[in-house]
Design a protein around this motif. Structure first.
Motif, PDB file in Angstrom:
ATOM      1  N   SER A   1      14.435  16.509   7.405  1.00 17.70           N
ATOM      2  CA  SER A   1      14.162  17.993   7.112  1.00 17.70           C
ATOM      3  C   SER A   1      14.664  18.892   8.252  1.00 17.70           C
ATOM      4  CB  SER A   1      12.574  18.040   6.536  1.00 17.70           C
ATOM      5  OG  SER A   1      12.361  19.442   6.352  1.00 17.70           O
ATOM      6  N   ASP A   2      15.096  20.271   7.819  1.00 16.79           N
ATOM      7  CA  ASP A   2      15.495  21.177   8.702  1.00 16.79           C
ATOM      8  C   ASP A   2      13.958  21.793   9.531  1.00 16.79           C
ATOM      9  OD1 ASP A   2      17.866  20.815   8.484  1.00 16.79           O
ATOM     10  OD2 ASP A   2      18.100  22.168   6.935  1.00 16.79           O
ATOM     11  N   GLU A   3      12.966  21.396   8.363  1.00 15.26           N
ATOM     12  CA  GLU A   3      11.567  22.146   9.039  1.00 15.26           C
ATOM     13  C   GLU A   3      10.750  20.826   9.417  1.00 15.26           C
ATOM     14  OE1 GLU A   3      10.784  25.309   8.587  1.00 15.26           O
ATOM     15  OE2 GLU A   3      12.813  25.598   7.720  1.00 15.26           O
ATOM     16  N   PRO A   4       9.630  21.305  10.328  1.00 19.26           N
ATOM     17  CA  PRO A   4       8.949  20.241  10.811  1.00 19.26           C
ATOM     18  C   PRO A   4       8.172  19.490   9.243  1.00 19.26           C
ATOM     19  CG  PRO A   4       8.420  22.360  11.910  1.00 19.26           C
ATOM     20  CD  PRO A   4       9.178  22.650  11.011  1.00 19.26           C
ATOM     21  N   TRP A   5       7.922  18.195   9.693  1.00 20.19           N
ATOM     22  CA  TRP A   5       7.466  17.435   8.434  1.00 20.19           C
ATOM     23  C   TRP A   5       6.740  16.220   9.007  1.00 20.19           C
ATOM     24  CZ3 TRP A   5       9.433  12.072   8.307  1.00 20.19           C
ATOM     25  CH2 TRP A   5      10.601  11.841   9.046  1.00 20.19           C
ATOM     26  N   VAL A   6       6.354  15.739   7.729  1.00 23.29           N
ATOM     27  CA  VAL A   6       4.976  14.422   8.083  1.00 23.29           C
ATOM     28  C   VAL A   6       5.364  13.458   6.901  1.00 23.29           C
ATOM     29  CG1 VAL A   6       3.264  15.988   8.856  1.00 23.29           C
ATOM     30  CG2 VAL A   6       3.433  15.584   6.340  1.00 23.29           C
ATOM     31  N   VAL A   7       4.930  12.068   7.288  1.00 23.69           N
ATOM     32  CA  VAL A   7       4.932  11.237   6.388  1.00 23.69           C
ATOM     33  C   VAL A   7       3.756  11.170   5.755  1.00 23.69           C
ATOM     34  CG1 VAL A   7       5.187   8.435   6.114  1.00 23.69           C
ATOM     35  CG2 VAL A   7       6.541   9.748   7.866  1.00 23.69           C
ATOM     36  N   ARG A   8       3.600  10.875   4.555  1.00 20.02           N
ATOM     37  CA  ARG A   8       2.328  10.871   3.499  1.00 20.02           C
ATOM     38  C   ARG A   8       1.962   9.560   3.089  1.00 20.02           C
ATOM     39  NH1 ARG A   8      -2.903  13.424   2.987  1.00 20.02           N
ATOM     40  NH2 ARG A   8      -3.562  13.398   0.771  1.00 20.02           N
ATOM     41  N   VAL A   9       0.985   8.825   3.327  1.00 16.94           N
ATOM     42  CA  VAL A   9       0.533   7.563   2.605  1.00 16.94           C
ATOM     43  C   VAL A   9      -0.417   7.820   1.890  1.00 16.94           C
ATOM     44  CG1 VAL A   9       0.064   4.983   3.408  1.00 16.94           C
ATOM     45  CG2 VAL A   9       1.646   6.511   4.847  1.00 16.94           C
ATOM     46  N   GLU A  10      -0.509   7.213   0.724  1.00 20.91           N
ATOM     47  CA  GLU A  10      -1.708   7.392  -0.375  1.00 20.91           C
ATOM     48  C   GLU A  10      -1.700   5.858  -0.820  1.00 20.91           C
ATOM     49  OE1 GLU A  10      -1.025  11.861  -1.494  1.00 20.91           O
ATOM     50  OE2 GLU A  10      -0.428  10.370  -2.880  1.00 20.91           O
ATOM     51  N   TRP A  11      -3.080   5.433  -1.217  1.00 21.35           N
ATOM     52  CA  TRP A  11      -3.265   4.212  -1.925  1.00 21.35           C
ATOM     53  C   TRP A  11      -4.170   4.455  -3.045  1.00 21.35           C
ATOM     54  CZ3 TRP A  11      -3.847   5.220   3.125  1.00 21.35           C
ATOM     55  CH2 TRP A  11      -5.235   5.275   3.692  1.00 21.35           C
ATOM     56  N   PHE A  12      -4.129   3.896  -4.113  1.00 19.79           N
ATOM     57  CA  PHE A  12      -4.655   3.974  -5.519  1.00 19.79           C
ATOM     58  C   PHE A  12      -5.109   2.873  -5.883  1.00 19.79           C
ATOM     59  CE2 PHE A  12      -1.533   7.024  -4.794  1.00 19.79           C
ATOM     60  CZ  PHE A  12      -2.043   8.512  -5.009  1.00 19.79           C
ATOM     61  N   ARG A  13      -6.268   2.614  -6.837  1.00 19.07           N
ATOM     62  CA  ARG A  13      -6.461   1.693  -7.751  1.00 19.07           C
ATOM     63  C   ARG A  13      -6.126   2.163  -8.978  1.00 19.07           C
ATOM     64  NH1 ARG A  13     -12.165  -1.581  -8.287  1.00 19.07           N
ATOM     65  NH2 ARG A  13     -11.490  -3.084 -10.166  1.00 19.07           N
ATOM     66  N   VAL A  14      -5.178   1.097  -9.572  1.00 17.82           N
ATOM     67  CA  VAL A  14      -4.810   1.286 -11.019  1.00 17.82           C
ATOM     68  C   VAL A  14      -5.326  -0.098 -11.870  1.00 17.82           C
ATOM     69  CG1 VAL A  14      -2.866   1.707 -12.222  1.00 17.82           C
ATOM     70  CG2 VAL A  14      -2.940   2.690  -9.983  1.00 17.82           C
ATOM     71  N   GLN A  15      -6.450   0.127 -12.441  1.00 21.83           N
ATOM     72  CA  GLN A  15      -6.976  -0.973 -13.065  1.00 21.83           C
ATOM     73  C   GLN A  15      -7.340  -1.835 -12.010  1.00 21.83           C
ATOM     74  OE1 GLN A  15      -4.104  -1.849 -16.273  1.00 21.83           O
ATOM     75  NE2 GLN A  15      -5.064  -0.775 -17.537  1.00 21.83           N
ATOM     76  N   ASN A  16      -6.884  -3.251 -12.073  1.00 26.08           N
ATOM     77  CA  ASN A  16      -7.175  -4.279 -11.062  1.00 26.08           C
ATOM     78  C   ASN A  16      -5.971  -4.142 -10.018  1.00 26.08           C
ATOM     79  OD1 ASN A  16      -9.111  -4.671 -12.646  1.00 26.08           O
ATOM     80  ND2 ASN A  16      -8.258  -6.509 -13.500  1.00 26.08           N
ATOM     81  N   SER A  17      -5.190  -3.388  -9.785  1.00 25.12           N
ATOM     82  CA  SER A  17      -4.056  -3.395  -9.010  1.00 25.12           C
ATOM     83  C   SER A  17      -4.201  -2.103  -7.871  1.00 25.12           C
ATOM     84  CB  SER A  17      -2.585  -3.157  -9.502  1.00 25.12           C
ATOM     85  OG  SER A  17      -2.525  -4.364 -10.438  1.00 25.12           O
ATOM     86  N   LEU A  18      -3.523  -2.637  -6.630  1.00 27.00           N
ATOM     87  CA  LEU A  18      -3.547  -1.602  -5.611  1.00 27.00           C
ATOM     88  C   LEU A  18      -2.090  -1.037  -5.553  1.00 27.00           C
ATOM     89  CD1 LEU A  18      -4.495  -0.415  -3.007  1.00 27.00           C
ATOM     90  CD2 LEU A  18      -3.709  -2.315  -1.718  1.00 27.00           C
ATOM     91  N   ARG A  19      -1.986   0.201  -5.694  1.00 30.38           N
ATOM     92  CA  ARG A  19      -0.477   0.939  -5.243  1.00 30.38           C
ATOM     93  C   ARG A  19      -0.663   1.794  -4.264  1.00 30.38           C
ATOM     94  NH1 ARG A  19       0.631   4.697  -9.733  1.00 30.38           N
ATOM     95  NH2 ARG A  19       0.320   6.290  -8.502  1.00 30.38           N
ATOM     96  N   VAL A  20       0.330   1.562  -3.317  1.00 30.07           N
ATOM     97  CA  VAL A  20       0.250   2.289  -1.939  1.00 30.07           C
ATOM     98  C   VAL A  20       1.759   3.038  -2.271  1.00 30.07           C
ATOM     99  CG1 VAL A  20       0.670   2.100   0.440  1.00 30.07           C
ATOM    100  CG2 VAL A  20      -0.707   0.653  -0.719  1.00 30.07           C
ATOM    101  N   GLU A  21       1.522   4.458  -1.676  1.00 32.04           N
ATOM    102  CA  GLU A  21       2.770   5.290  -1.966  1.00 32.04           C
ATOM    103  C   GLU A  21       2.954   5.675  -0.350  1.00 32.04           C
ATOM    104  OE1 GLU A  21       1.918   8.346  -4.638  1.00 32.04           O
ATOM    105  OE2 GLU A  21       1.862   7.219  -6.265  1.00 32.04           O
ATOM    106  N   VAL A  22       4.169   5.720   0.183  1.00 33.55           N
ATOM    107  CA  VAL A  22       4.839   6.417   1.212  1.00 33.55           C
ATOM    108  C   VAL A  22       5.900   7.582   0.817  1.00 33.55           C
ATOM    109  CG1 VAL A  22       5.692   6.070   3.732  1.00 33.55           C
ATOM    110  CG2 VAL A  22       4.291   4.238   2.469  1.00 33.55           C
TER     111      VAL A  22
END
Length: 145
Positions: free
Chosen positions: A68-89
């Protein structure tokens, strides 16, 4: 194993946690520690160590390939979807740049997505709802019924 189709249909995920990290090498170990701390109260049946390892790989990739040409960050999120774990980066890189490589035995880098592909039940990459790229993985039966 790897799912790059983007099919994440189903019920709305229940957010469990999130972190915003600076794109610095020390953020990788911070992501592992924070994930372990904040997932613990939810008592998942899956391997938290495996999840922390996959998060390490994806955060490393986000830091290395985010642009990115601008200052930026990494975002990590995690969710429960029914019986599963989903992690997003999420990072500001280009979704088309996400590629699973086949490194030679003596290559020092390039195994992150191979590792995610071998451990996770599925994984996905594409445009992030935050702008840029998201790479996510799913661990099925993290909370068996």
């Amino acid at each position: 194993m790897g799912d790059i189709s983007g099919n994440l249909s189903g019920p709305d995920p229940a957010p469990l946690g999130a972190m915003t990290l600076n794109p610095l090498p020390e953020s990788v170990s911070l992501a592992r520690r924070w994930f372990r701390k904040f997932i613990a109260p939810y008592d998942p049946a899956c391997s938290v160590d495996d999840c922390a390892l996959m998060i390490s790989e994806l955060v490393t990739n986000a830091i290395v390939y985010g642009r990115s040409d601008e200052p930026w960050v990494v975002r990590v999120e995690w969710f429960r979807v029914q019986n599963s774990l989903r992690v997003e980066v999420h990072n500001p890189g280009f979704p088309a740049n996400v590629q699973m490589r086949r490194p030679e035995a003596n290559d020092a880098h390039g195994r992150g997505l191979l590792l995610v592909d071998s451990i996770a039940d599925s994984w996905h990459h594409g445009p992030s709802r935050l702008g840029g790229t998201v790479v996510s993985f799913v661990v099925a039966d993290a909370w068996p019924s």
